[in-house]
Design a protein around this motif. Structure first.
Motif, PDB file in Angstrom:
ATOM      1  N   SER A  97       5.410  33.087  21.376  1.00 14.91           N
ATOM      2  CA  SER A  97       4.155  32.521  20.861  1.00 14.91           C
ATOM      3  C   SER A  97       4.496  31.239  20.134  1.00 14.91           C
ATOM      4  CB  SER A  97       3.470  33.507  19.901  1.00 14.91           C
ATOM      5  OG  SER A  97       4.171  33.584  18.670  1.00 14.91           O
ATOM      6  N   SER A  98       3.476  30.600  19.557  1.00 13.24           N
ATOM      7  CA  SER A  98       3.711  29.344  18.839  1.00 13.24           C
ATOM      8  C   SER A  98       4.609  29.549  17.628  1.00 13.24           C
ATOM      9  CB  SER A  98       2.377  28.733  18.392  1.00 13.24           C
ATOM     10  OG  SER A  98       1.711  29.620  17.501  1.00 13.24           O
ATOM     11  N   ARG A  99       4.725  30.813  17.156  1.00  7.29           N
ATOM     12  CA  ARG A  99       5.534  31.071  15.953  1.00  7.29           C
ATOM     13  C   ARG A  99       6.734  31.988  16.182  1.00  7.29           C
ATOM     14  NH1 ARG A  99       1.064  31.857  12.667  1.00  7.29           N
ATOM     15  NH2 ARG A  99      -0.474  33.073  13.792  1.00  7.29           N
ATOM     16  N   ILE A 100       6.998  32.383  17.434  1.00  4.54           N
ATOM     17  CA  ILE A 100       8.127  33.282  17.703  1.00  4.54           C
ATOM     18  C   ILE A 100       8.911  32.812  18.930  1.00  4.54           C
ATOM     19  CG2 ILE A 100       8.862  35.641  18.224  1.00  4.54           C
ATOM     20  CD1 ILE A 100       6.192  36.610  17.059  1.00  4.54           C
ATOM     21  N   ILE A 101      10.203  32.590  18.742  1.00  2.35           N
ATOM     22  CA  ILE A 101      11.112  32.324  19.855  1.00  2.35           C
ATOM     23  C   ILE A 101      12.169  33.421  19.844  1.00  2.35           C
ATOM     24  CG2 ILE A 101      12.775  30.730  20.892  1.00  2.35           C
ATOM     25  CD1 ILE A 101      11.341  28.458  19.363  1.00  2.35           C
ATOM     26  N   THR A 115      21.268  42.128  22.130  1.00  2.00           N
ATOM     27  CA  THR A 115      20.535  42.122  20.861  1.00  2.00           C
ATOM     28  C   THR A 115      19.505  41.001  20.871  1.00  2.00           C
ATOM     29  OG1 THR A 115      22.508  42.922  19.722  1.00  2.00           O
ATOM     30  CG2 THR A 115      20.773  41.972  18.350  1.00  2.00           C
ATOM     31  N   ASN A 116      18.267  41.336  20.559  1.00  2.22           N
ATOM     32  CA  ASN A 116      17.231  40.313  20.418  1.00  2.22           C
ATOM     33  C   ASN A 116      17.332  39.671  19.037  1.00  2.22           C
ATOM     34  OD1 ASN A 116      16.013  40.868  22.943  1.00  2.22           O
ATOM     35  ND2 ASN A 116      14.849  42.549  22.045  1.00  2.22           N
ATOM     36  N   THR A 117      17.422  38.355  18.999  1.00  2.00           N
ATOM     37  CA  THR A 117      17.303  37.631  17.737  1.00  2.00           C
ATOM     38  C   THR A 117      16.039  36.778  17.836  1.00  2.00           C
ATOM     39  OG1 THR A 117      18.541  35.612  18.292  1.00  2.00           O
ATOM     40  CG2 THR A 117      19.824  37.565  17.667  1.00  2.00           C
ATOM     41  N   TYR A 118      15.433  36.523  16.708  1.00  2.07           N
ATOM     42  CA  TYR A 118      14.133  35.844  16.720  1.00  2.07           C
ATOM     43  C   TYR A 118      14.101  34.698  15.719  1.00  2.07           C
ATOM     44  CZ  TYR A 118      12.545  40.194  19.005  1.00  2.07           C
ATOM     45  OH  TYR A 118      12.392  41.264  19.849  1.00  2.07           O
ATOM     46  N   ILE A 119      13.578  33.564  16.155  1.00  2.72           N
ATOM     47  CA  ILE A 119      13.270  32.458  15.241  1.00  2.72           C
ATOM     48  C   ILE A 119      11.774  32.502  14.973  1.00  2.72           C
ATOM     49  CG2 ILE A 119      13.193  29.956  14.953  1.00  2.72           C
ATOM     50  CD1 ILE A 119      15.687  29.775  16.676  1.00  2.72           C
ATOM     51  N   VAL A 120      11.398  32.509  13.702  1.00  2.00           N
ATOM     52  CA  VAL A 120      10.000  32.709  13.312  1.00  2.00           C
ATOM     53  C   VAL A 120       9.520  31.540  12.454  1.00  2.00           C
ATOM     54  CG1 VAL A 120       8.365  34.284  12.193  1.00  2.00           C
ATOM     55  CG2 VAL A 120      10.396  35.202  13.340  1.00  2.00           C
ATOM     56  N   GLY A 121       8.317  31.044  12.777  1.00  2.00           N
ATOM     57  CA  GLY A 121       7.706  29.938  12.037  1.00  2.00           C
ATOM     58  C   GLY A 121       7.252  28.860  12.990  1.00  2.00           C
ATOM     59  N   THR A 122       6.566  27.834  12.459  1.00  2.00           N
ATOM     60  CA  THR A 122       6.070  26.744  13.308  1.00  2.00           C
ATOM     61  C   THR A 122       6.549  25.371  12.851  1.00  2.00           C
ATOM     62  OG1 THR A 122       4.029  26.605  11.993  1.00  2.00           O
ATOM     63  CG2 THR A 122       3.965  28.023  13.930  1.00  2.00           C
ATOM     64  N   GLY A 123       7.109  25.292  11.661  1.00  2.00           N
ATOM     65  CA  GLY A 123       7.551  24.003  11.127  1.00  2.00           C
ATOM     66  C   GLY A 123       9.027  23.758  11.356  1.00  2.00           C
ATOM     67  N   LYS A 124       9.552  22.758  10.636  1.00  2.00           N
ATOM     68  CA  LYS A 124      10.980  22.432  10.747  1.00  2.00           C
ATOM     69  C   LYS A 124      11.836  23.548  10.175  1.00  2.00           C
ATOM     70  CE  LYS A 124      14.460  18.999   9.398  1.00  2.00           C
ATOM     71  NZ  LYS A 124      15.112  19.002  10.729  1.00  2.00           N
ATOM     72  N   ARG A 125      11.460  24.078   9.010  1.00  2.00           N
ATOM     73  CA  ARG A 125      12.228  25.128   8.331  1.00  2.00           C
ATOM     74  C   ARG A 125      11.725  26.491   8.787  1.00  2.00           C
ATOM     75  NH1 ARG A 125      16.655  24.642   5.408  1.00  2.00           N
ATOM     76  NH2 ARG A 125      15.926  25.476   3.423  1.00  2.00           N
ATOM     77  N   LEU A 176       7.426  42.745   8.773  1.00  2.00           N
ATOM     78  CA  LEU A 176       6.026  42.590   9.194  1.00  2.00           C
ATOM     79  C   LEU A 176       5.664  41.118   9.213  1.00  2.00           C
ATOM     80  CD1 LEU A 176       3.172  43.832   9.790  1.00  2.00           C
ATOM     81  CD2 LEU A 176       2.784  43.721   7.311  1.00  2.00           C
ATOM     82  N   LEU A 177       5.258  40.624  10.385  1.00  2.00           N
ATOM     83  CA  LEU A 177       4.716  39.270  10.500  1.00  2.00           C
ATOM     84  C   LEU A 177       3.236  39.355  10.141  1.00  2.00           C
ATOM     85  CD1 LEU A 177       4.983  36.286  11.288  1.00  2.00           C
ATOM     86  CD2 LEU A 177       4.590  36.961  13.670  1.00  2.00           C
ATOM     87  N   VAL A 178       2.918  38.958   8.932  1.00  2.00           N
ATOM     88  CA  VAL A 178       1.590  39.196   8.364  1.00  2.00           C
ATOM     89  C   VAL A 178       0.490  38.568   9.207  1.00  2.00           C
ATOM     90  CG1 VAL A 178       0.116  38.783   6.345  1.00  2.00           C
ATOM     91  CG2 VAL A 178       2.526  39.428   6.032  1.00  2.00           C
ATOM     92  N   GLU A 179       0.711  37.346   9.682  1.00  2.00           N
ATOM     93  CA  GLU A 179      -0.334  36.621  10.422  1.00  2.00           C
ATOM     94  C   GLU A 179      -0.772  37.345  11.695  1.00  2.00           C
ATOM     95  OE1 GLU A 179       1.614  33.720   7.755  1.00  2.00           O
ATOM     96  OE2 GLU A 179       2.324  35.324   9.070  1.00  2.00           O
ATOM     97  N   ASP A 180       0.142  38.057  12.340  1.00  2.45           N
ATOM     98  CA  ASP A 180      -0.163  38.720  13.615  1.00  2.45           C
ATOM     99  C   ASP A 180      -0.198  40.240  13.499  1.00  2.45           C
ATOM    100  OD1 ASP A 180      -0.100  36.189  14.703  1.00  2.45           O
ATOM    101  OD2 ASP A 180       1.908  36.392  15.569  1.00  2.45           O
ATOM    102  N   ASN A 181       0.031  40.781  12.307  1.00  6.56           N
ATOM    103  CA  ASN A 181       0.202  42.228  12.117  1.00  6.56           C
ATOM    104  C   ASN A 181       1.173  42.780  13.167  1.00  6.56           C
ATOM    105  OD1 ASN A 181      -0.205  44.731  10.857  1.00  6.56           O
ATOM    106  ND2 ASN A 181      -1.773  45.315  12.336  1.00  6.56           N
ATOM    107  N   ALA A 182       2.291  42.077  13.296  1.00  9.21           N
ATOM    108  CA  ALA A 182       3.331  42.461  14.259  1.00  9.21           C
ATOM    109  C   ALA A 182       4.591  42.836  13.500  1.00  9.21           C
ATOM    110  CB  ALA A 182       3.613  41.315  15.223  1.00  9.21           C
ATOM    111  N   ILE A 183       5.388  43.724  14.084  1.00 12.22           N
ATOM    112  CA  ILE A 183       6.592  44.218  13.418  1.00 12.22           C
ATOM    113  C   ILE A 183       7.839  43.861  14.218  1.00 12.22           C
ATOM    114  CG2 ILE A 183       7.882  46.315  12.833  1.00 12.22           C
ATOM    115  CD1 ILE A 183       5.199  47.572  12.059  1.00 12.22           C
TER     116      ILE A 183
END
Length: 286
Positions: A12-16, A31-41, A150-157
């Motif tokens: 999604s726009s906030r999960i790679i 192993t799945n690793t995840y980058i979370v967020g939409t900005g530079k940091r 918990l990713l609050v914006e999507d209610n995803a875990i």
């Protein structure tokens, strides 16, 4: 046949998702690793195994292409396929950007050979970057330090190894594990992003399956002990009664699982152990 998981997936726009490139019997596709967020940091969840150049190349490419630096690295638990790659990841990230590394403390001392300061995660702690808020949920059972996020914006875990995308997980403490499953169930997540396997789009059904699978085995144990109230059983004896359809060559593994169930029941005062044998607690009412 396990489903194919691409090395890099923009979920999604906030999960790679970046696959750890460490497939195996315990790690599934890796192993799945995840980058979370939409900005530079942004935030990286888990770091895969040590010494996996393919993973590091994919991660480095994503960081460069998306112009990302890492504000935080959150480790779901101490197992090497989740923390082992940390030292390597820190060598490829932007050296000018400060990255804080976090993990929940374990109940026992462990030398993880991590060459960086690790800060302690706390239950309900929140991390916020542009486009994403992650809330820590302490979910012990698989390990004592295990957390889900918990990713609050999507209610995803992000479930780490508490819940997998295929099959069921192993655990150290069934009592804690069942409590953790019920904690996640109460959140009614819309999606689960597991530490291994594909995205889980039917999270309530999946968590319920995990709970039911364990509850059915517990019922068998309790029925066996209840029907033999005057007798105490060794673990080996119970396996022969309860795992009647399991090949004898698998009975040792079955006994390990059985003991995890019995120790949960012991914590709940439903059974008693005397001289390495198990029986129903006489104070239980039918």
């Amino acid at each position: 046949m396990a489903a194919v998981i691409p090395a890099v997936t923009k979920i999604s726009s906030r999960i790679i998702r970046i696959l750890g490139c460490n497939p195996g019997s315990m790690t599934l596709q890796g192993t799945n690793t995840y980058i979370v967020g939409t900005g530079k940091r942004r935030i990286l969840i888990d770091t895969g195994d040590a010494d996996v150049p393919q993973y590091l190349n994919h991660l480095k490419s994503v960081l460069k292409h998306e112009k990302i630096d890492l504000a935080h690295i959150l480790l779901t638990h101490w197992h090497s396929d989740h923390v082992g790659g940390l030292n390597d990841v820190l060598t490829i990230k932007d050296k000018t950007a400060h990255t804080q590394v976090w993990k929940h403390p374990t109940s026992e001392e462990r030398d993880l050979n991590l060459k960086v300061k690790i800060d302690n995660l706390k239950d309900n702690q929140e991390f916020t970057v542009e486009g994403a808020t992650l809330r820590v949920i302490h979910t012990p059972g698989h390990t004592t330090d295990h957390v889900s996020l918990l990713l609050v914006e999507d209610n995803a875990i992000f479930s780490g190894d508490c819940i997998l995308g295929e099959g069921t997980t192993v655990f150290e403490d069934l009592y804690d594990f069942m409590n953790s499953l019920n904690k996640l169930l109460a959140l009614k997540p819309a999606t689960i992003y597991p530490g291994h396997g594909n995205v889980i789009n039917n999270p309530i059904e999946t968590i319920q399956y995990y709970i039911t699978h364990r509850t059915e085995r517990e019922t068998q144990i309790m029925e066996t002990l209840n029907n033999n109230r005057q007798k105490a059983f060794s673990g080996e004896e119970l396996v022969k009664i309860i795992y009647i359809d399991t090949p004898v060559k698998l009975h040792k593994a079955a006994e390990h699982n059985l003991n995890l169930h019995l120790h949960k029941l012991l914590k709940e005062s439903k059974v008693i152990m005397e001289d390495n044998k198990w029986r129903l607690n006489d104070n239980l009412v039918d």
